[in-house]
Design a protein around this motif. Structure first.
Motif, PDB file in Angstrom:
ATOM      1  N   LEU A 359     -14.301 -46.030 -14.265  1.00 52.45           N
ATOM      2  CA  LEU A 359     -13.658 -45.907 -13.001  1.00 52.45           C
ATOM      3  C   LEU A 359     -12.558 -46.660 -13.123  1.00 52.45           C
ATOM      4  CD1 LEU A 359     -13.675 -44.890 -10.276  1.00 52.45           C
ATOM      5  CD2 LEU A 359     -15.251 -46.885  -9.491  1.00 52.45           C
ATOM      6  N   LEU A 360     -12.433 -48.212 -13.377  1.00 56.45           N
ATOM      7  CA  LEU A 360     -11.342 -48.900 -13.393  1.00 56.45           C
ATOM      8  C   LEU A 360     -10.344 -48.496 -14.184  1.00 56.45           C
ATOM      9  CD1 LEU A 360     -13.325 -52.509 -13.382  1.00 56.45           C
ATOM     10  CD2 LEU A 360     -12.289 -51.117 -11.600  1.00 56.45           C
ATOM     11  N   ASP A 361     -10.606 -47.864 -15.455  1.00 59.32           N
ATOM     12  CA  ASP A 361      -9.667 -47.140 -16.296  1.00 59.32           C
ATOM     13  C   ASP A 361      -9.090 -46.106 -15.509  1.00 59.32           C
ATOM     14  OD1 ASP A 361     -10.068 -48.745 -18.374  1.00 59.32           O
ATOM     15  OD2 ASP A 361     -11.403 -47.532 -19.316  1.00 59.32           O
ATOM     16  N   GLY A 362      -9.756 -45.360 -14.751  1.00 57.13           N
ATOM     17  CA  GLY A 362      -9.022 -44.193 -14.041  1.00 57.13           C
ATOM     18  C   GLY A 362      -8.069 -44.596 -12.921  1.00 57.13           C
ATOM     19  N   PHE A 363      -8.337 -45.947 -12.358  1.00 56.28           N
ATOM     20  CA  PHE A 363      -7.473 -46.407 -11.354  1.00 56.28           C
ATOM     21  C   PHE A 363      -6.063 -46.935 -12.058  1.00 56.28           C
ATOM     22  CE2 PHE A 363     -11.159 -48.182  -8.756  1.00 56.28           C
ATOM     23  CZ  PHE A 363     -11.378 -46.950  -7.957  1.00 56.28           C
ATOM     24  N   ARG A 364      -6.338 -47.521 -13.125  1.00 58.11           N
ATOM     25  CA  ARG A 364      -5.031 -47.733 -14.022  1.00 58.11           C
ATOM     26  C   ARG A 364      -4.298 -46.634 -14.595  1.00 58.11           C
ATOM     27  NH1 ARG A 364      -8.578 -52.182 -15.517  1.00 58.11           N
ATOM     28  NH2 ARG A 364      -9.579 -50.899 -17.130  1.00 58.11           N
ATOM     29  N   ASP A 413      -5.799 -54.448  -8.331  1.00 53.78           N
ATOM     30  CA  ASP A 413      -4.942 -54.863  -9.336  1.00 53.78           C
ATOM     31  C   ASP A 413      -4.265 -53.633 -10.201  1.00 53.78           C
ATOM     32  OD1 ASP A 413      -6.070 -57.187  -9.275  1.00 53.78           O
ATOM     33  OD2 ASP A 413      -7.516 -56.820 -10.624  1.00 53.78           O
ATOM     34  N   ALA A 414      -4.887 -52.284  -9.966  1.00 54.31           N
ATOM     35  CA  ALA A 414      -4.222 -51.092 -10.678  1.00 54.31           C
ATOM     36  C   ALA A 414      -3.187 -50.615  -9.707  1.00 54.31           C
ATOM     37  CB  ALA A 414      -5.246 -49.812 -10.877  1.00 54.31           C
ATOM     38  N   GLY A 415      -2.884 -51.164  -8.621  1.00 50.51           N
ATOM     39  CA  GLY A 415      -2.149 -50.539  -7.518  1.00 50.51           C
ATOM     40  C   GLY A 415      -2.333 -49.320  -7.177  1.00 50.51           C
ATOM     41  N   VAL A 416      -3.507 -48.785  -6.783  1.00 50.85           N
ATOM     42  CA  VAL A 416      -3.697 -47.754  -6.666  1.00 50.85           C
ATOM     43  C   VAL A 416      -3.004 -47.510  -5.256  1.00 50.85           C
ATOM     44  CG1 VAL A 416      -5.717 -46.161  -5.630  1.00 50.85           C
ATOM     45  CG2 VAL A 416      -6.044 -47.438  -7.564  1.00 50.85           C
ATOM     46  N   ARG A 417      -2.770 -46.399  -5.024  1.00 50.69           N
ATOM     47  CA  ARG A 417      -1.370 -45.919  -3.601  1.00 50.69           C
ATOM     48  C   ARG A 417      -2.436 -46.066  -2.752  1.00 50.69           C
ATOM     49  NH1 ARG A 417       3.900 -42.856  -3.770  1.00 50.69           N
ATOM     50  NH2 ARG A 417       4.270 -42.605  -1.389  1.00 50.69           N
ATOM     51  N   ASN A 418      -3.297 -44.973  -2.506  1.00 46.97           N
ATOM     52  CA  ASN A 418      -4.276 -44.756  -1.239  1.00 46.97           C
ATOM     53  C   ASN A 418      -5.681 -44.644  -1.651  1.00 46.97           C
ATOM     54  OD1 ASN A 418      -2.030 -44.590   0.794  1.00 46.97           O
ATOM     55  ND2 ASN A 418      -1.318 -42.966  -0.484  1.00 46.97           N
ATOM     56  N   PRO A 419      -6.415 -45.614  -1.535  1.00 46.36           N
ATOM     57  CA  PRO A 419      -7.834 -45.475  -2.109  1.00 46.36           C
ATOM     58  C   PRO A 419      -8.765 -45.091  -1.011  1.00 46.36           C
ATOM     59  CG  PRO A 419      -7.553 -47.755  -1.858  1.00 46.36           C
ATOM     60  CD  PRO A 419      -6.015 -47.311  -1.704  1.00 46.36           C
ATOM     61  N   VAL A 420      -9.568 -44.009  -1.110  1.00 51.97           N
ATOM     62  CA  VAL A 420     -10.326 -43.587  -0.202  1.00 51.97           C
ATOM     63  C   VAL A 420     -11.862 -43.438  -0.553  1.00 51.97           C
ATOM     64  CG1 VAL A 420     -10.773 -41.859   1.665  1.00 51.97           C
ATOM     65  CG2 VAL A 420      -8.553 -42.322   1.071  1.00 51.97           C
TER      66      VAL A 420
END
Length: 561
Positions: A359-364, A413-420
């Motif tokens: 999941l964290l890799d997917g965010f990055r 940390d990954a700078g995800v623009r809009n986490p929902v």
């Protein structure tokens, strides 16, 4: 049943996706009379319509999707095999470019085998992006209903606004599946089912006030035959069939697909010897795959099944579908509301190490406008104690505080623009802001959570004023609550995500209309939820005292007396 000539459904080419390693059949010449004979022989032994469980599609990509059916002329047969003879059958399939079925784009034939309960999973590729398609199946003289599917936009395209619905928790005994019918009538592009698709209990074990409306067949599901029969009973519901036929689904399980509140290899009641629990888990996983429109990557292997996965909707959205049951540490202090020291133990996880890393890799790696996390249990903190002690549900992310912290920090940390975060499980509608530090309400909001009520679980429920619910008073980041049955339908655009919380006044009688109880929006780059519409409380709805509201919520989530 639809009727058209056998000649119109003759097939050329090789099937795109045989079931679980069974070789695909081929028809080289559609004009060959021998093929007519073979087709007749292939259906020998079928004396009634085998398409009683409907059709489904799922897991769309930019160039394809899965289409599914399962043959079961007697769906409630106690052996779980649906009344099918114990041999393979050849099932023909066609994909169309129009809803009338006049423009055939793809066709093939696939083997439905008794080893996999005569289920069919056809995995299609090579189709145009961002398009609607229709499909159906045929075996012998019998033709399935038509289903609608679609492909996602191309990876570099936003495509049109996405109409996405999400649902959870459909206890067959507690009411009619009218909410599924109303969802189908919304014509969504995509449906997420977040768990508790079916329930494992024997008849009248889990009851609502006044008694259950319908009844489960068979004992509590513990064997492969039992899980197959239970899935078939749910699939015979015409409202559920309509929802499956309306759009592709992304499915993940929660607990009742196997056993209430299970955790990895631990059953609900570990203090009671259950030497057959792993065999039960294997049976439940196999039946789940057989009855869902999943890709071959999810074929179970013993007690393991790869269910967490990522689906991209062009540049608009990435759906990270989680499995918070198969890899979790056991609940630290039981399943209910507790002040539990184990909840903050950093060694404990609700996702397991590999899934958390994925999941964290997917965010990055994500470049999507919206990163949507489809998962099962309440993500935000819900403390039901106004005093200094923290009393939270140990079956939710509150029981795995370090997991929640690592994942929230990960999208920051990954700078995800809009986490929902999308959630099911709790049998009520909720909307909330997400925080890094829930104990300090002045800290910044870092995301949003939308929670869907149940389809039926808990019975009718009742309307209430969300402002009076004590959880919202104790937890200021919680912004909305409603305890009626329903679903959530969203419209995802580049600059805005709009969520309509749909409710039905009753499910103990069939046919109720759905209405929007509240609407929330999430703006691009503005974390958190903003309410734009709230329907007045129904005049007949009695206000619950605060202690009753807490008790009602806790009772719903306990799930069993």
């Amino acid at each position: 049943m639809s009727h058209f000539s056998r000649r119109s459904f003759l097939v050329t080419g090789i099937a795109a996706g045989a079931v679980a390693g069974i070789p695909a059949a081929a028809h080289a010449d559609p004009a060959d009379p021998a093929q007519e004979t073979s087709a007749s022989l292939a259906s020998r032994g079928l004396r009634s319509d085998p398409f009683t469980l409907g059709v489904a599609s799922g897991d769309p990509s930019a160039d394809g999707f899965v289409i599914w059916t399962r043959l079961a002329p007697r769906p409630l047969a106690e052996d779980g095999l649906g009344g099918m003879p114990a041999r393979p059958f050849l099932v023909q399939w066609q994909v169309y470019g129009d809803g009338s079925g006049s423009r055939v784009l793809r066709r093939g034939v696939v083997a439905a085998t008794p080893e996999w309960s005569h289920s069919v999973h056809v995995e299609l590729g090579g189709l145009p992006a961002d398009r609607e398609f229709w499909y159906r199946f045929k075996v012998g003289p019998y033709v399935s209903p038509m289903g609608r599917a679609r492909t996602a936009p191309h990876a570099l395209s936003y495509g049109s606004p996405l109409a996405m619905a999400f649902v959870s928790c459909a206890q067959y005994e507690h009411g009619y599946f009218t909410a599924y019918r109303r969802l189908a009538e919304e014509h969504p592009d995509l449906v997420l089912h977040l768990g508790d698709y079916q329930y494992e209990y024997r008849r009248d074990t889990y009851t609502i006030p006044g008694g259950n409306i319908r009844h489960h067949e068979g004992p509590e599901t513990e064997t492969l035959a039992g899980y197959r029969q239970r899935h078939a009973q749910y699939k015979t519901d015409p409202d559920l069939q309509a929802a499956h036929a309306a759009a592709p689904w992304l499915v993940v399980w929660d607990d009742h697909e196997l056993d209430n509140n299970w955790a990895d290899e631990v059953p609900e009641k570990p203090e009671v010897p259950q030497p057959n629990f792993l065999a039960r888990r294997e049976a439940a996983f196999r039946a789940y795959y057989e009855n869902m429109p999943l890709r071959r990557a999810s074929i179970p292997r013993g007690i393991d099944m790869q269910l967490y996965r990522r689906v991209r909707w062009g540049r608009l959205a990435t759906f990270h579908m989680l499995d918070t049951r198969q890899y979790r540490s056991d609940q630290g202090c039981g399943d209910g509301y507790r002040d539990c020291p184990a909840a903050v133990d950093p060694a404990r996880s609700i996702t397991g190490e590999a899934q958390e890393r994925w999941l964290l890799d997917g965010f990055r790696e994500s470049r999507a406008r919206w990163d949507v996390i489809g998962q099962q249990v309440f993500f935000a903190q819900r403390d039901n104690n106004a005093g200094p002690a923290k009393i939270t549900s140990q079956d939710a992310w509150d029981g795995y505080v370090a997991s929640r912290q690592r994942i929230t920090q990960g999208w920051l940390d990954a700078g995800v623009r809009n986490p929902v975060v999308l959630t099911g499980d709790v049998h009520a509608h909720w909307a909330s802001d997400l925080k890094l530090d829930y104990d300090d309400p002045t800290t910044r909001t870092v995301g949003a959570e939308l929670v869907t009520s149940s389809i039926t679980t808990g019975g009718d429920g009742r309307d209430s004023d969300p402002a009076t619910h004590p959880f919202l008073t104790i937890n200021p980041h919680l912004k909305f609550y409603n305890n009626q049955r329903g679903y959530v339908i969203t419209r995802i655009e580049r600059e805005l995500l709009t969520a309509d919380f749909k409710v039905l006044p009753q499910v103990t009688q069939a046919g109720a209309a759905a209405h929007t109880r509240a609407t929330f929006v999430i703006e691009d780059r503005v974390p958190g939820v903003q309410q734009t519409y709230l329907r007045p409380v129904e005049p007949s709805a009695a206000r619950m005292p605060e202690i009753d509201a807490i008790r009602e919520t806790v009772d719903l989530e306990t799930k069993r007396p």
